[in-house]
Design a protein around this motif. Structure first.
Motif, short mmCIF file in Angstrom:
data_model
loop_
_atom_site.label_atom_id
_atom_site.label_comp_id
_atom_site.label_asym_id
_atom_site.label_seq_id
_atom_site.Cartn_x
_atom_site.Cartn_y
_atom_site.Cartn_z
N ILE A 84 0.91 -1.20 0.21
CA ILE A 84 -0.03 0.12 -0.04
C ILE A 84 0.64 1.37 0.21
O ILE A 84 0.49 2.36 -0.72
N ILE A 85 1.79 1.40 0.71
CA ILE A 85 2.77 2.51 1.04
C ILE A 85 3.44 2.64 -0.25
O ILE A 85 3.82 3.74 -0.63
N ASN A 86 3.96 1.43 -0.68
CA ASN A 86 4.74 1.72 -2.14
C ASN A 86 3.89 2.34 -3.10
O ASN A 86 4.31 3.23 -3.93
N ASP A 87 2.81 1.86 -3.31
CA ASP A 87 1.91 2.28 -4.27
C ASP A 87 1.51 4.05 -3.98
O ASP A 87 1.43 4.80 -4.85
N TYR A 88 1.25 4.20 -2.68
CA TYR A 88 1.13 5.67 -2.39
C TYR A 88 2.29 6.47 -2.68
O TYR A 88 1.88 7.73 -3.12
N PHE A 89 3.64 6.16 -2.66
CA PHE A 89 4.52 7.04 -3.09
C PHE A 89 4.88 6.94 -4.53
O PHE A 89 5.83 7.59 -4.97
N ASP A 90 4.21 5.91 -5.22
CA ASP A 90 4.46 5.68 -6.58
C ASP A 90 3.70 6.13 -7.63
O ASP A 90 3.81 5.80 -8.73
N ILE A 91 2.49 7.06 -7.29
CA ILE A 91 1.60 7.64 -8.12
C ILE A 91 2.30 7.87 -9.33
O ILE A 91 1.65 7.66 -10.22
N ASN A 92 3.08 9.03 -9.29
CA ASN A 92 3.72 9.56 -10.50
C ASN A 92 4.46 8.62 -11.33
O ASN A 92 4.31 8.75 -12.79
N ILE A 93 4.93 7.63 -10.68
CA ILE A 93 5.52 6.57 -11.65
C ILE A 93 4.51 5.76 -12.08
O ILE A 93 4.81 5.47 -13.48
#
Length: 317
Positions: free
Chosen positions: A65-74
């Motif tokens: 979850i936190i990985n996708d949270y910070f990876d929105i732009n990528i």
């Protein structure tokens, strides 16, 4: 129901099932048969074992979850059609569920560690939560260190099962010296599988970096393929592939001494030969689709290797 489906996709539920399967197989096909055959007591009782599995799954889910949270732009570049955070689930709710899953996972770990009088269980899983956050915010964008970190966390899925048993095994060794060889053998098996998980995960992480180059470059990430190029990344991954293949061949030759014909044949078909084929395909891959296929194949090969734990039940008899 549709929202629930998207939420499970955010959690990467197949990967969570994989984690649970790994720990269940290790416990029931390696640890329990060894304990029963060599008469040394288990420190980790059944209900505590299942709490460790639950904690591992929850902490891993929180990490996704936190990985996708910070990876929105990528992800807007690499996989816009598969985005969940900020399109289906709000960023606020993503953080909320990350904290809930992490919190429950840590509490379960603390309870198990307290019950076992073994703080390493809690410390290890708390460190996992911290490292997953740091990975998502910082190390994911760094060369190699992020790949190594995720690979270590993958290996920890197996190592925590050994760590949870350490106090009980140590007491058994002190009070009954004849159990020392059995415990040492069991520990070697656990470390062997952890090493397998680490290496194949490291290879897969580098392959995924090659797959995600476009989005990573726009986010100014400094991954191996961006800094040194795709060819250098292929050499890096190929070197580790070669090391893993040699390790497997040596291990398969060793188990033949004990006439483990079926186990050796199983590993040959499900792991060694697929890795040899993948080695060839790795250097031929040129586009995102091909790298994605390699990543998927590596996951299935890892599953094949982990499922070989079933054969080790015979080894501990």
């Amino acid at each position: 129901m549709q929202l629930l489906g998207h939420f499970f996709r955010l959690l990467r539920w197949p990967n969570l099932v994989f984690i649970a399967i790994t720990q269940i197989l290790f416990h029931y096909f390696i640890v329990l048969p060894a304990a029963n055959s060599h008469s040394f007591p288990l420190h980790l009782q059944q209900h505590l074992f299942w709490l460790i599995v639950a904690a591992s799954v929850l902490i891993a889910g929180a990490g996704y979850i936190i990985n996708d949270y910070f990876d929105i732009n990528i992800d807007q570049v690499n996989k816009p059609d598969r985005m969940v955070v900020d399109r289906i689930i709000t960023r606020r709710m993503a953080i909320f569920w990350h904290l809930v899953f992490s919190g429950i996972g840590v509490l379960l770990s603390v309870y198990v560690g307290y019950t076992l009088h073994n703080p390493l269980v809690a410390i290890g899983n708390i460190l996992c939560v911290v490292l997953l956050w740091v990975y998502s915010t910082t190390y994911k964008r760094k060369m190699i260190i992020g790949n190594v970190l995720i690979s270590l966390l993958t290996a920890w899925v197996i190592l925590i099962m050994l760590v949870a048993e350490l106090p009980g095994w140590w007491n058994s060794i002190i009070t009954a010296a004849d159990t020392q060889a059995s415990v040492a053998r069991l520990t070697r098996i656990g470390v062997l599988y952890a090493a397998f998980a680490f290496i194949i995960s490291l290879i897969r992480e580098v392959v995924k970096d090659m797959e995600d180059m476009e989005g990573d470059r726009r986010a100014q990430c400094k991954t191996l393929p961006i800094v040194y190029g795709v060819n250098a990344s292929k050499v890096f991954a190929g070197t580790w592939l070669a090391i893993l293949i040699v390790m497997l061949i040596v291990m398969q030759t060793y188990v033949l001494i004990f006439q483990w014909w079926y186990a050796s044949l199983y590993l040959l078909i499900t792991v060694t030969v697929p890795l040899l084929l993948l080695f060839n395909h790795l250097f031929k891959a040129t586009n995102t689709t091909q790298f994605a296929q390699l990543s998927s194949k590596l996951k299935w090969i890892m599953l094949g290797g982990i499922c070989s734990m079933v054969f080790f039940m015979l080894y501990t008899r």
